[in-house]
Design a protein around this motif. Structure first.
Motif, short mmCIF file in Angstrom:
data_model
loop_
_atom_site.label_atom_id
_atom_site.label_comp_id
_atom_site.label_asym_id
_atom_site.label_seq_id
_atom_site.Cartn_x
_atom_site.Cartn_y
_atom_site.Cartn_z
N ALA A 130 -10.21 13.27 -4.97
CA ALA A 130 -10.00 12.18 -4.01
C ALA A 130 -8.89 11.27 -4.51
O ALA A 130 -9.07 10.06 -4.61
CB ALA A 130 -11.31 11.39 -3.80
N GLY A 131 -7.76 11.88 -4.83
CA GLY A 131 -6.60 11.11 -5.24
C GLY A 131 -5.83 10.61 -4.04
O GLY A 131 -6.19 10.86 -2.88
N SER A 132 -4.74 9.93 -4.30
CA SER A 132 -4.00 9.27 -3.22
C SER A 132 -3.30 10.26 -2.28
O SER A 132 -2.95 9.90 -1.16
CB SER A 132 -2.97 8.31 -3.81
N LEU A 176 -2.93 4.24 3.18
CA LEU A 176 -2.33 4.34 1.86
C LEU A 176 -2.95 3.30 0.91
O LEU A 176 -3.17 2.15 1.27
CB LEU A 176 -0.82 4.13 1.94
N GLY A 177 -3.22 3.73 -0.32
CA GLY A 177 -3.83 2.86 -1.31
C GLY A 177 -5.34 2.88 -1.29
O GLY A 177 -5.99 2.26 -2.14
N MET A 178 -5.95 3.62 -0.37
CA MET A 178 -7.40 3.62 -0.22
C MET A 178 -8.10 4.21 -1.44
O MET A 178 -9.13 3.70 -1.88
CB MET A 178 -7.80 4.39 1.04
N ALA A 179 -7.58 5.30 -2.00
CA ALA A 179 -8.24 5.96 -3.13
C ALA A 179 -8.32 5.03 -4.33
O ALA A 179 -9.36 4.92 -4.98
CB ALA A 179 -7.49 7.24 -3.49
N HIS A 180 -7.21 4.36 -4.64
CA HIS A 180 -7.20 3.43 -5.77
C HIS A 180 -8.07 2.21 -5.50
O HIS A 180 -8.82 1.75 -6.38
CB HIS A 180 -5.76 3.00 -6.07
N ARG A 206 4.63 8.75 -2.73
CA ARG A 206 4.04 7.45 -2.38
C ARG A 206 3.44 6.78 -3.61
O ARG A 206 2.98 7.44 -4.54
CB ARG A 206 2.94 7.65 -1.32
N SER A 207 3.43 5.47 -3.60
CA SER A 207 2.79 4.73 -4.67
C SER A 207 1.28 4.90 -4.60
O SER A 207 0.68 4.79 -3.52
CB SER A 207 3.13 3.24 -4.57
N ILE A 208 0.66 5.17 -5.74
CA ILE A 208 -0.80 5.30 -5.80
C ILE A 208 -1.46 3.99 -5.40
O ILE A 208 -2.54 3.98 -4.81
CB ILE A 208 -1.22 5.73 -7.21
N LEU A 209 -0.82 2.87 -5.69
CA LEU A 209 -1.39 1.56 -5.37
C LEU A 209 -1.34 1.25 -3.88
O LEU A 209 -2.06 0.38 -3.40
CB LEU A 209 -0.64 0.46 -6.12
N GLY A 210 -0.49 1.96 -3.14
CA GLY A 210 -0.32 1.65 -1.73
C GLY A 210 0.65 0.49 -1.54
O GLY A 210 1.33 0.06 -2.47
N GLU A 211 0.69 -0.02 -0.33
CA GLU A 211 1.56 -1.14 0.02
C GLU A 211 0.72 -2.30 0.55
O GLU A 211 -0.24 -2.08 1.30
CB GLU A 211 2.58 -0.71 1.07
N ALA A 212 1.08 -3.51 0.15
CA ALA A 212 0.28 -4.69 0.52
C ALA A 212 0.13 -4.81 2.03
O ALA A 212 -0.96 -5.15 2.53
CB ALA A 212 0.92 -5.95 -0.05
N GLU A 213 1.19 -4.51 2.79
CA GLU A 213 1.15 -4.65 4.23
C GLU A 213 0.13 -3.70 4.86
O GLU A 213 -0.54 -4.04 5.85
CB GLU A 213 2.53 -4.41 4.85
N ILE A 214 0.01 -2.49 4.29
CA ILE A 214 -0.96 -1.53 4.81
C ILE A 214 -2.36 -1.86 4.33
O ILE A 214 -3.34 -1.79 5.09
CB ILE A 214 -0.56 -0.10 4.40
N LEU A 215 -2.48 -2.26 3.07
CA LEU A 215 -3.80 -2.65 2.54
C LEU A 215 -4.40 -3.81 3.31
O LEU A 215 -5.62 -3.92 3.46
CB LEU A 215 -3.67 -3.02 1.06
N GLU A 216 -3.53 -4.66 3.80
CA GLU A 216 -3.99 -5.82 4.59
C GLU A 216 -4.76 -5.38 5.83
O GLU A 216 -5.63 -6.12 6.33
CB GLU A 216 -2.78 -6.65 4.99
N GLN A 217 -4.47 -4.18 6.32
CA GLN A 217 -5.11 -3.69 7.54
C GLN A 217 -6.40 -2.90 7.27
O GLN A 217 -7.13 -2.57 8.20
CB GLN A 217 -4.12 -2.80 8.31
N HIS A 218 -6.66 -2.57 6.00
CA HIS A 218 -7.84 -1.78 5.68
C HIS A 218 -9.12 -2.57 5.97
O HIS A 218 -9.16 -3.80 5.82
CB HIS A 218 -7.85 -1.38 4.20
N THR A 219 -10.18 -1.85 6.33
CA THR A 219 -11.47 -2.48 6.59
C THR A 219 -12.54 -1.84 5.71
O THR A 219 -12.39 -0.69 5.27
CB THR A 219 -11.88 -2.32 8.06
#
Length: 435
Positions: free
Chosen positions: A50-52, A60-64, A172-185
């Motif tokens: 379950a890697g990125s 993006l960034g969900m796994a981390h 892609r960055s394993i950490l994801g992007e802040a703009e996309i992480l902002e949308q995660h629930t």
């Protein structure tokens, strides 16, 4: 409840039995166990496919991020309780996420594994992902991303990966992007967890001072209550085509004192193991230590770089071969040409048997040093089992020793071109003169 897979000979030449036993539990979970009676330490290392790279594009960034949230507990384990339980028994625990996997390890006294492994299993299998903790921990991930964007080495490496992998998720960055992480629930994360943290995608490695029957019973009891499977949106993993021409990226960072150069090539997947290890050997010949070619020529003799290093990263799909240098801005072009020239020399078979033997010895010794402790062995077996199969890990020295000058020539010609590669350069200022 479980079926035993007997150890197998890796190759006819090696005549070495795989020292651990591999079991397939009835629910699909893989267990790898090695009893080491000389130690009173036990290690449990849990590897999840379950890697990125399996994240849907909008996740993006969900796994981390999930790696962080696993430690926030379950309906029975409060946030912080897991760490308290482990530390209270003198144990240590940690986790890591890569493109190919996420893994969680626990190291403790062998007598305490029966008291601590149930907690690790529960937070992995029954992660609650509370809403309040989700939004609180997201700020921690945001800060981690900000710190990385302040790190010139991370900026350069990530830029190189994006330049090399333009189709495959490895870019892609394993950490994801802040703009996309902002949308995660929280619900999306629960869905991701229930989709991928399932027994058929999980390997538990137990090494150290715990005998086989005890390990089998403990793991079987702890890893049985999995969440009801869910199904998150699919990810699209495209094969990365060959690099055509030279892909060049230049970044200006006024705060750095020296320029940084990173060159990269796409290598074979783990399925082409012998060729992959040939590139590992080539990276050491070129820039793997004080006696390596580029270190001697560019750092010690010509003083063109303050440091230079090569690295080969074995990955499940297309692997990564890189050479990085720290140098003055005016020397970038000269050093880039020198690196290409050294690669061309290997393509022309200019590796002596003495040089080959010396670097084989370096890699084989490094391998031996990486198998000295239970935690090292657990990591080695889990890594290989997640990418391919655990038994492959034992063949590393024999494959390295079998490589010939002709093999290195062929592999270099196939994968390392002086006309097709990616390069990222970090400059401390805009005006660059020739060296």
């Amino acid at each position: 409840m479980w079926s035993l897979k007997l150890p197998q000979l890796l190759t006819k030449e090696s005549k070495v039995l795989f020292p651990a036993n591999i079991f397939q539990l009835s629910n699909g979970l893989t267990l790898i166990h090695q009893y080491i009676p000389a130690t009173s330490v036990a290690v449990a290392d849990v590897w999840v496919r379950a890697g990125s790279k399996i994240e849907p594009p909008s996740w993006l960034g969900m796994a981390h991020f999930l790696e962080h949230m696993i430690f926030k507990g379950t309906k029975n384990i409060a946030p912080g309780e897991f760490d308290y339980r482990i530390e209270n028994t003198g144990g240590i625990t940690n986790a890591a996420t890569s493109h190919d996997y996420t893994h969680f390890f626990l190291s403790t006294a062998a007598t305490q594994l029966q008291n601590t492994l149930p907690y690790l299993a529960e937070i992995l299998l029954q992660a609650a992902i509370p809403d309040e903790e989700f939004y609180r921990e997201r700020d921690v991930v945001f800060e981690e991303i900000r710190q990385c964007h302040d790190d010139p080495n991370w900026i350069g490496f990530q830029s190189l990966c994006e330049t090399i992998y333009q189709f495959h998720p490895y870019g892609r960055s394993i950490l994801g992007e802040a703009e996309i992480l902002e949308q995660h629930t929280p619900n999306q994360m629960r869905c991701f967890h229930k989709t991928h943290y399932q027994p058929e995608k999980m390997t538990v490695v137990i090494t150290g001072g715990i005998e086989q029957e005890s390990a089998l019973k403990l793991v079987s009891n702890c890893f049985r209550e999995f969440s009801i499977p869910s199904e998150c949106p699919p990810s699209n993993i495209e094969a990365e085509p060959p690099i055509l021409g030279i892909r060049r990226s230049e970044i200006y960072l006024p705060r750095i004192q020296q320029a940084r150069l990173a060159m990269g090539w796409i290598g074979p997947s783990i399925a082409e193991y012998s060729d992959a290890l040939a590139l590992d050997l080539i990276s050491v010949i070129l820039a793997g230590g004080r006696s390596s070619r580029l270190v001697v020529k560019l750092r010690e003799e010509q003083r063109l770089v303050s440091d230079i290093a090569g690295e080969f990263s074995l990955q499940q799909d297309s692997s990564l071969f890189t050479i990085s240098a720290w140098l003055n801005s005016e020397c970038v072009e000269t050093v880039e040409k020198a690196i290409c020239r050294e690669i061309e020399l290997i393509q022309q078979e200019q590796v002596s048997e003495l040089e080959l033997a010396r670097n084989k010895r370096i890699l084989c010794n490094d391998y031996l040093f990486s198998t000295e402790t239970p935690i090292q062995l657990a990591g080695l077996y889990g890594y290989y089992q997640t990418l391919a199969r655990a038994e492959l890990s034992l063949s590393y020295p024999s494959v390295i020793q079998s490589l010939t000058v002709k093999d290195l020539q062929r592999v270099t010609q196939q994968y390392l071109s002086s006309e097709h590669y990616a390069i990222t350069i970090l400059y401390p200022r805009g005006n660059v003169e020739n060296c």
